[in-house]
Scaffold this active site. Structure first.
Site, PDB file in Angstrom:
ATOM      1  N   SER B 137      24.852  34.616   7.065  1.00  0.00           N
ATOM      2  CA  SER B 137      24.832  35.918   7.744  1.00  0.00           C
ATOM      3  C   SER B 137      25.436  35.775   9.150  1.00  0.00           C
ATOM      4  O   SER B 137      26.594  35.373   9.264  1.00  0.00           O
ATOM      5  CB  SER B 137      23.396  36.433   7.754  1.00  0.00           C
ATOM      6  N   HIS B 179      27.280  39.701   3.772  1.00  0.00           N
ATOM      7  CA  HIS B 179      26.605  40.825   3.078  1.00  0.00           C
ATOM      8  C   HIS B 179      27.685  41.786   2.577  1.00  0.00           C
ATOM      9  O   HIS B 179      27.570  42.998   2.739  1.00  0.00           O
ATOM     10  CB  HIS B 179      25.661  41.578   4.030  1.00  0.00           C
ATOM     11  N   GLU B 206      26.202  38.386  -0.692  1.00  0.00           N
ATOM     12  CA  GLU B 206      24.910  37.710  -0.552  1.00  0.00           C
ATOM     13  C   GLU B 206      24.730  36.678  -1.667  1.00  0.00           C
ATOM     14  O   GLU B 206      25.296  36.804  -2.749  1.00  0.00           O
ATOM     15  CB  GLU B 206      23.789  38.751  -0.595  1.00  0.00           C
TER      16      GLU B 206
END
Lengths: 283, 283
Positions: B137, B179, B206
């Site tokens: 992330s 994401h 993800e």
């Protein structure tokens, strides 16, 4: 009636298609509704709410949206079930119509209720006579020969995803997806293109539309239009991988178009919108 | 220390980068954590929770996630403020470390707190000595030379969107977004590539990661990785349009990669993953 061939993609010669990604503005500048109204040329515009299971409110919304834009009159076409589309009762609604506007809902409701009925034939006549057929959201998807009916948003495409069905076939050689950036639908559009790169994938944002005439389209509205061209794909796992595996696809050509851009569907190339206004040779 | 040149994209020679799109599985097969653990080779793995404003729970989550995967020991590195990163106190945490794992949060917190500090230099040493640097992330975005720090998800890119900042620079010539399908980020990745097509745009889903070694990466995990290559772009409105106008960009090359696929960063081409295992000539 001349049939299209795969070598002659684009809209059937006739009028104009206005294919909208959903949520077109109904207040303020209303650029997309204004474009529809302009093509209706003061005639009757039929708001076809067929896609909806519960059409209440749709028509009223468009009554407000088209107010003051010079449409002659606005009538609602809804069919409760296919029997109504097979009969003669509703045909009168299309008398004097120079435009039909398919609202949102479920694209399968459009095709299953009016596909191959006298009503559909009458709508096609409006188009062939030079009228405008507009469609938003489900009404946009239904324009294609093969239409997307289902598929996950906001995830990458998996081999077993996606359902397609025969659409109205007003435009061929393309697959339309709508609410495009807003619902994160790139994955499913690429999945559709992978199935047969013959079809161009066209993803249309909300409050954005393509205006298709002849073999070209122009972009109008506030968002973007994505064109995924699979002609050059060098590898795809679509026919090999297990159903739950993610897609693998090399060498897709992608265009991001916005207001002022235009696209030649035959040559699969963006073209300057100005060129279209001067009349681009084509089909 | 040898500097990278634009002609030599990819990771700095040294160890391995594992760049993760967020939400990697911490139970079950744990394919991504397993790959990280394998590269740690029984040494110490430093879980750097620096990206988080409130790091509570992150470390504990990874303690569970790495359990039974053969990591020698697991320690947490957190810095409350930059003073701690400038001092010597935290450096000991990296003794014997063969891996550093940057967790999620805010990528600007990583770079503003540890950028150009002895702590960052020490992390770089772990990498140069053949260790693994992983990031998920925000920790993934921070790997780049120029990193995405902000930008709208789920809408098409508008000219004035997007903020970038200097990242850690462990990998150059690419912009990472994470994401990716889940948050509908194709628009902002294309916006980043439009700014300078020199950089490859890499969007990672993800529970999906790229394992970067030398000038190549392999894809692991359950989702897809999107590579947007702007080298062939023939038109862009990025320098001309008003801030609120949507992007217009022609002829981007797009690859969708999934587990089993690999990519040559120098040649900007997918390559068979098998070829990599046999040793592809490269940098």
């Amino acid at each position: 009636m001349p049939k299209h061939t795969p070598d002659n993609p684009g809209a059937q010669p006739g009028g104009t298609l206005i294919i909208i990604g959903g949520h077109e503005a109904k207040e303020g500048r209303r650029e997309i509704l204004r474009e529809v109204a302009r093509r209706v040329r003061g005639g009757r515009l039929v708001i076809a709410t067929v896609a909806s299971h519960e059409p209440e409110g749709y028509f009223e919304g468009y009554q407000g949206g088209f107010e003051g834009l010079g449409v002659g009159d606005l009538v609602e076409l809804y069919v409760e079930d296919r029997t109504e589309a097979l009969g003669e009762d509703k045909l009168g609604l299309l008398d004097g119509a120079t435009g039909v506007f398919f609202t949102g809902g479920d694209q399968l409701r459009i095709t299953s209720q009016i596909g191959d009925t006298p009503l559909e034939a009458r709508i096609r006549q409006v188009y062939e006579a030079g009228g405008v057929i507009a469609g938003t959201s489900a009404g946009a998807s239904a324009m294609c020969e093969t239409m997307l009916v289902k598929g996950h948003s906001k995830e990458s495409y998996r081999i077993g995803d996606l359902a397609m069905a025969p659409g109205l076939g007003l435009i061929r050689g393309v697959i339309i997806d709508q609410h495009f950036a807003e619902r994160g639908r790139m994955g499913r559009l690429l999945g559709a293109v992978a199935q047969n790169p013959r079809v161009l994938g066209i993803g249309i944002d909300e409050d954005t539309a393509i205006v298709v005439e002849g073999g070209h389209f122009r972009v109008i509205g506030s968002g973007a239009v994505y064109v995924a061209d699979g002609a050059g794909i060098t590898h795809s796992n679509i026919a090999e991988a297990r159903r739950d595996e993610p897609l693998s696809l090399y060498d897709v050509r992608l265009h991001v178009l916005s207001a002022g851009d235009a696209f030649d569907l035959g040559k699969r190339k963006p073209v300057p919108a100005e060129a279209l206004r001067e009349g681009v040779p084509g089909d």
